[in-house]
Write a protein that holds these residues in place. Structure first.
Motif, short mmCIF file in Angstrom:
data_model
loop_
_atom_site.label_atom_id
_atom_site.label_comp_id
_atom_site.label_asym_id
_atom_site.label_seq_id
_atom_site.Cartn_x
_atom_site.Cartn_y
_atom_site.Cartn_z
N PRO A 1 43.57 40.10 -16.66
CA PRO A 1 44.30 38.84 -16.74
C PRO A 1 43.20 37.74 -17.40
CG PRO A 1 43.36 38.94 -14.49
CD PRO A 1 43.20 40.35 -15.25
N LEU A 2 43.89 37.05 -18.60
CA LEU A 2 43.27 36.10 -19.16
C LEU A 2 43.26 34.88 -18.52
CD1 LEU A 2 44.42 36.92 -22.98
CD2 LEU A 2 42.28 37.88 -21.63
N THR A 3 42.30 33.85 -18.77
CA THR A 3 42.44 32.55 -18.39
C THR A 3 43.32 31.66 -19.16
OG1 THR A 3 40.70 31.68 -19.72
CG2 THR A 3 39.89 32.57 -17.64
N GLU A 4 43.84 30.64 -18.81
CA GLU A 4 44.53 29.89 -19.40
C GLU A 4 43.89 29.29 -20.93
OE1 GLU A 4 46.21 26.24 -17.61
OE2 GLU A 4 46.89 27.40 -15.93
N GLU A 5 42.84 29.26 -20.99
CA GLU A 5 42.13 28.92 -22.22
C GLU A 5 42.23 30.40 -23.19
OE1 GLU A 5 37.84 27.19 -23.82
OE2 GLU A 5 38.16 27.71 -21.88
N GLN A 6 41.76 31.33 -22.36
CA GLN A 6 41.79 32.30 -23.52
C GLN A 6 43.16 32.75 -23.93
OE1 GLN A 6 40.10 34.90 -20.18
NE2 GLN A 6 38.08 35.08 -21.26
N ALA A 7 44.24 32.67 -23.05
CA ALA A 7 45.57 32.87 -23.57
C ALA A 7 46.31 32.01 -24.49
CB ALA A 7 46.38 32.98 -22.11
N ALA A 8 45.67 30.76 -24.53
CA ALA A 8 46.07 29.61 -25.58
C ALA A 8 45.40 29.75 -26.63
CB ALA A 8 45.72 28.37 -24.93
N ASP A 9 44.16 30.59 -26.94
CA ASP A 9 43.72 30.73 -28.28
C ASP A 9 44.24 31.53 -29.24
OD1 ASP A 9 41.49 30.42 -30.02
OD2 ASP A 9 40.23 31.90 -28.87
N LYS A 10 44.95 31.18 -30.02
CA LYS A 10 45.75 31.63 -31.09
C LYS A 10 45.49 31.13 -32.34
CE LYS A 10 49.18 33.36 -27.43
NZ LYS A 10 50.48 33.50 -27.24
N ARG A 11 44.82 31.94 -33.15
CA ARG A 11 44.70 31.38 -34.47
C ARG A 11 45.80 31.68 -35.56
NH1 ARG A 11 38.23 32.67 -36.04
NH2 ARG A 11 37.53 31.91 -34.14
N ILE A 12 45.96 30.67 -36.41
CA ILE A 12 46.93 30.82 -37.48
C ILE A 12 46.34 31.27 -38.84
CG2 ILE A 12 48.91 29.76 -38.91
CD1 ILE A 12 49.27 27.84 -36.41
N GLU A 13 46.79 32.36 -39.46
CA GLU A 13 46.01 32.96 -40.66
C GLU A 13 46.58 31.84 -41.77
OE1 GLU A 13 45.30 37.11 -42.59
OE2 GLU A 13 46.76 36.91 -40.99
N PHE A 14 47.84 31.84 -41.94
CA PHE A 14 48.07 30.84 -43.05
C PHE A 14 49.42 29.74 -42.64
CE2 PHE A 14 47.18 35.03 -45.17
CZ PHE A 14 46.39 34.70 -46.01
#
Length: 251
Positions: free
Chosen positions: A233-246
């Protein structure tokens, strides 16, 4: 039946040097970044990776690549990754390029217990005839080239034989997962994740939301728990870390 492991470090602790890994993700979408980072911190090297691409924007598998931890890549796309191209042309790693649909089916077939299948993709090219440079010698020459594959005719059309893929471990990222290992992916993050999960002998899933068994409608399950051995299970911070490529905007 409770497959939950407290930390990513604990989940990958038995991944040895030289292990083969099927890794989910496509570009920056659905990449198991936390598990990859745990492997990096552990110092695991000599890895044989099966993945659509080998990281992007210095994230995902690019973390292991930059550290010289990857020995071989089986994938479909290496564009946009200058360090990958440098290592490949310098003879520092081995690369088996595969048509994207063939890669997907090889993973699925391996997970389904199918040893090989015939496909029209690659007929009449070096994919079937051999000669693709798997490894360069660092001086511009080819140190190791792909072998020819069996080609057979069915109903007047030629098809090339491709082998199913099984790996020692698989790393995937899911939007939801329960303690039994049932997984659900969100939109584009579904990509290669279900196929990678099927192909691994030991599959480790990092999940953005951990729920109790029964909370996921059986009809909504993308990967059943029979394919998954460990859930992180990921932490809230880890789950929210989603980069955008373009990043794009509309006026």
């Amino acid at each position: 039946m409770d497959k939950v492991v407290a930390t990513a470090g604990e989940a990958v602790a038995d991944v040895p040097d030289g292990a083969s890994l099927a890794v989910g993700g496509f570009g920056l979408s659905g990449v198991p970044n936390v598990l990859i980072q745990a492997l990096y911190e552990r110092g695991t090297g000599g890895l044989k990776v099966v993945s659509n691409n080998c990281g992007a924007m210095e994230s995902g598998l690019a973390v292991l690549l930059a550290a010289g931890r990857i020995a071989r890549v089986t994938g479909s796309y290496i564009g946009g990754n200058k360090e990958f191209a440098r290592q490949y042309l310098a003879g520092e790693l081995e690369l088996e390029l595969i048509p994207q649909g063939t890669l997907a089916e090889r993973l699925r077939a391996g997970g389904a217990g199918i040893p090989a299948f015939y496909t029209p993709a690659g007929v009449g090219t070096q994919v079937a005839e051999g000669g693709l440079p798997w490894r360069y010698d660092g001086s511009g020459g080819v140190a190791l080239a792909s072998p020819p594959k069996e080609v057979r005719e069915f109903d007047g059309e030629e098809y090339v034989l491709e082998r199913g893929i099984r790996t020692d471990f698989a790393l995937v990222r899911a939007a939801r997962g329960d303690r039994h290992g049932n997984l659900v992916f969100r939109r584009a993050a579904r990509n290669f994740n279900p196929l990678a999960a099927m192909a691994g002998r030991i599959t480790i899933a990092e999940v953005e939301e951990l729920v109790e068994p029964g909370a996921i409608d059986p009809d909504a399950v993308h990967v059943p728990g029979v394919f998954v051995q460990r859930v992180v299970p990921l932490t809230e911070e880890q789950a929210a870390d989603k980069r955008i490529e373009f990043r794009t905007v509309s006026g």
